[in-house]
Design a protein around this motif. Structure first.
Motif, PDB file in Angstrom:
ATOM      1  N   TYR A 107      -7.479   0.438  10.637  1.00  0.00           N
ATOM      2  CA  TYR A 107      -6.306   1.187  10.157  1.00  0.00           C
ATOM      3  C   TYR A 107      -5.859   2.227  11.184  1.00  0.00           C
ATOM      4  N   ALA A 123      -2.724   2.588  13.569  1.00  0.00           N
ATOM      5  CA  ALA A 123      -1.471   3.262  13.198  1.00  0.00           C
ATOM      6  C   ALA A 123      -1.453   4.743  13.584  1.00  0.00           C
ATOM      7  N   THR A 124      -2.580   5.281  14.089  1.00  0.00           N
ATOM      8  CA  THR A 124      -2.587   6.712  14.456  1.00  0.00           C
ATOM      9  C   THR A 124      -3.167   6.919  15.857  1.00  0.00           C
ATOM     10  N   TRP A 151      -4.084   9.981   7.336  1.00  0.00           N
ATOM     11  CA  TRP A 151      -4.672   8.759   6.771  1.00  0.00           C
ATOM     12  C   TRP A 151      -4.529   8.704   5.252  1.00  0.00           C
ATOM     13  N   MET A 200      -1.801   6.401   3.940  1.00  0.00           N
ATOM     14  CA  MET A 200      -1.685   4.964   4.261  1.00  0.00           C
ATOM     15  C   MET A 200      -1.649   4.115   2.999  1.00  0.00           C
ATOM     16  N   VAL A 220       0.587  -0.628   5.671  1.00  0.00           N
ATOM     17  CA  VAL A 220       0.140  -0.010   6.930  1.00  0.00           C
ATOM     18  C   VAL A 220      -1.138  -0.696   7.409  1.00  0.00           C
ATOM     19  N   LEU A 256       3.464   4.781   8.689  1.00  0.00           N
ATOM     20  CA  LEU A 256       2.474   5.779   8.291  1.00  0.00           C
ATOM     21  C   LEU A 256       2.970   7.197   8.612  1.00  0.00           C
TER      22      LEU A 256
END
Ligand SMILES: [Zn+2]
Length: 447
Positions: A63, A66-67, A87, A90, A94, A440
């Motif tokens: 995950y 996405a960051t 987070w 999310m 995402v 996100l």
């Protein structure tokens, strides 16, 4: 597959050899002179290529695709505190986009099996665990998702804000359900589930103990972060009166069915206990470097018989990291700390393959090229105009930047060919990760 340099990890290297695949397994391999030249089979001419076992990634948080690029100069605890709130926003969409791009990116670096440690499940945001499993299925990689969890928020002395933690009972129920729904223990399984409370500083002792009991009841493996930073060590000394490995030992967490992420700050006694109990670890050098966590004592661990595999760790602490890149990073870190004899190119390859397979309990199926094992292999092009200048193909693969990936087979099925994903749309898979990032950021800003 013919005319290929084979680095099988177990057994002698073959300069010009063949590998015969039947169904999803390796039927035989040997020097070209002994090739049976079986008629009626599909032949791949692999002249100029190096064949290795597919790489096995044993620590990740998909995950986090996405960051990436956030909290660039933070320590682990600063970085976590900055990102927990993002987070928390999310959702399944995402996670699906991030996992598709993250796994696709791993496949392009020779990875055929990946674990994932997902430990944040915000309420009402869809089925995040199912979303990443769907991404792995579409791509066709072997997948070991670990149902993670956190139950010790700030109000209970933990690091994460209360908004991202769950209750102990709901964690155990959801984890049991994840195992019952998805875990396939069969030989050649594409999907196995592990139980993985997040870390000593975000999880209660009760959850650690109950998680171990649940995993052993169900016959699945146990995973968590351990001994990653000195801040963590300090936290454990302060809160539990003991160092991280002593704490986990007390909770019943050392054993052949356990592998820890990082294991950077180990004492001599810790290393001896890992070796004696068969406890494995996932070395994540890029992430450890990025967060300034330290350099794990990998060459000492290997010398004393403790198993070590590699992990890229979550992409937010190791941006765009590749499995091939982790082999090189592991080699350079060990040599920077211990000198040029600390880790050889072939040892680094073994960490990335057989070491990883052992972490996942799959050394009988994966991690080396041998008759009867699964046909998971990477074919690296080492005869390019620049790469061909390197005397030894294994050195070209490990010492240098990643050579082009000519082909990636998972159970005999082509997932990558000539550097492009073949089971899914190549460009769209990458773009799904960028879209997951934008989505996100939008969701987090709106919270
Ligand atoms: Zn991690």
């Amino acid at each position: 597959m013919e005319n290929v340099h084979i680095a099988p990890v177990i057994g002698p290297e073959i300069e010009s050899g063949y590998i015969r695949i039947e169904g999803d397994r390796i039927a035989e391999l040997g020097p070209m002179a002994q090739s049976p030249g079986a008629p009626g089979t599909t032949r791949i001419d692999a002249t100029g290529c190096l064949a290795t076992p597919g790489l096995v990634n044993t620590h990740h948080h998909l995950y986090q695709w996405a960051t990436q690029g956030l909290a660039q100069d933070a320590t682990l605890f600063e970085w976590l505190v900055a990102l927990y709130e993002v987070w928390a926003a999310m959702d399944a969409e995402v996670v699906k986009g991030a996992a598709s791009a993250g796994l696709g990116h791993l496949a392009l670096s020779g990875c055929t099996t990946s674990s994932d440690h997902h430990y944040i499940f915000p309420k009402g945001r869809g089925d995040l665990f199912a979303a990443e499993i769907e991404a792995a299925r579409e791509l066709g990689l072997r997948f070991h998702p670990a149902r993670g969890s956190m139950d010790r928020g700030q109000s209970a002395g933990g690091l994460p804000p209360d908004v991202v933690v769950e209750e102990l009972d709901e964690i155990l129920a959801a984890t049991a359900e994840a195992v019952d729904t998805y875990h396939d223990p069969s030989f050649s399984s594409m999907l196995r589930v592990a139980v993985a409370p997040c870390s000593p500083f975000s999880v209660s002792a009760d959850l650690m103990t109950e998680a171990a009991r649940l995993a052993r009841d169900k016959g699945v493996r146990l995973h968590t972060h351990l001994a990653e930073t000195l801040d963590e060590q300090e936290h454990c000394l302060e809160q539990f009166g003991m160092r991280p490995v002593d704490y986990m030992d007390k909770l019943g967490w050392l054993g052949q069915d356990v592998w820890f992420a990082h294991a950077v700050h180990l004492s001599d006694g810790d290393i001896a206990r890992f070796a004696a109990t068969g406890t494995g670890s996932a070395h994540c050098p890029s992430s450890n470097g990025r967060l300034g966590a330290g350099i794990a004592r990998v060459s000492e661990m290997l010398r004393r018989g403790a198993n070590v595999g590699l992990g890229v760790d979550g992409s937010a602490s190791s941006e765009l990291t590749t499995m091939a890149g982790e082999m090189r990073q592991a080699l350079l870190f060990q040599r920077a700390r211990y000198g040029p004899k600390a880790l050889s190119a072939r040892q680094a390859l073994e960490l990335a393959t057989l070491g990883g397979a052992r972490n996942l309990g799959r050394q009988d199926e994966l991690g080396s090229l041998e008759p009867g094992k699964l046909a998971d292999l990477a074919l690296w092009r080492v005869d390019g105009p620049f790469t061909a200048a390197v005397d030894d193909p294994v050195c070209a693969l490990v010492f240098g930047p990643q050579p082009p990936l000519a082909r990636l087979l998972v159970g005999g099925r082509t997932v990558v060919e000539d550097g492009e994903l073949r089971t899914v749309a190549h460009d769209a898979t990458g773009r799904a990760g960028a879209e997951a990032h934008r989505r996100l950021m939008r969701l987090a800003a709106a919270r």
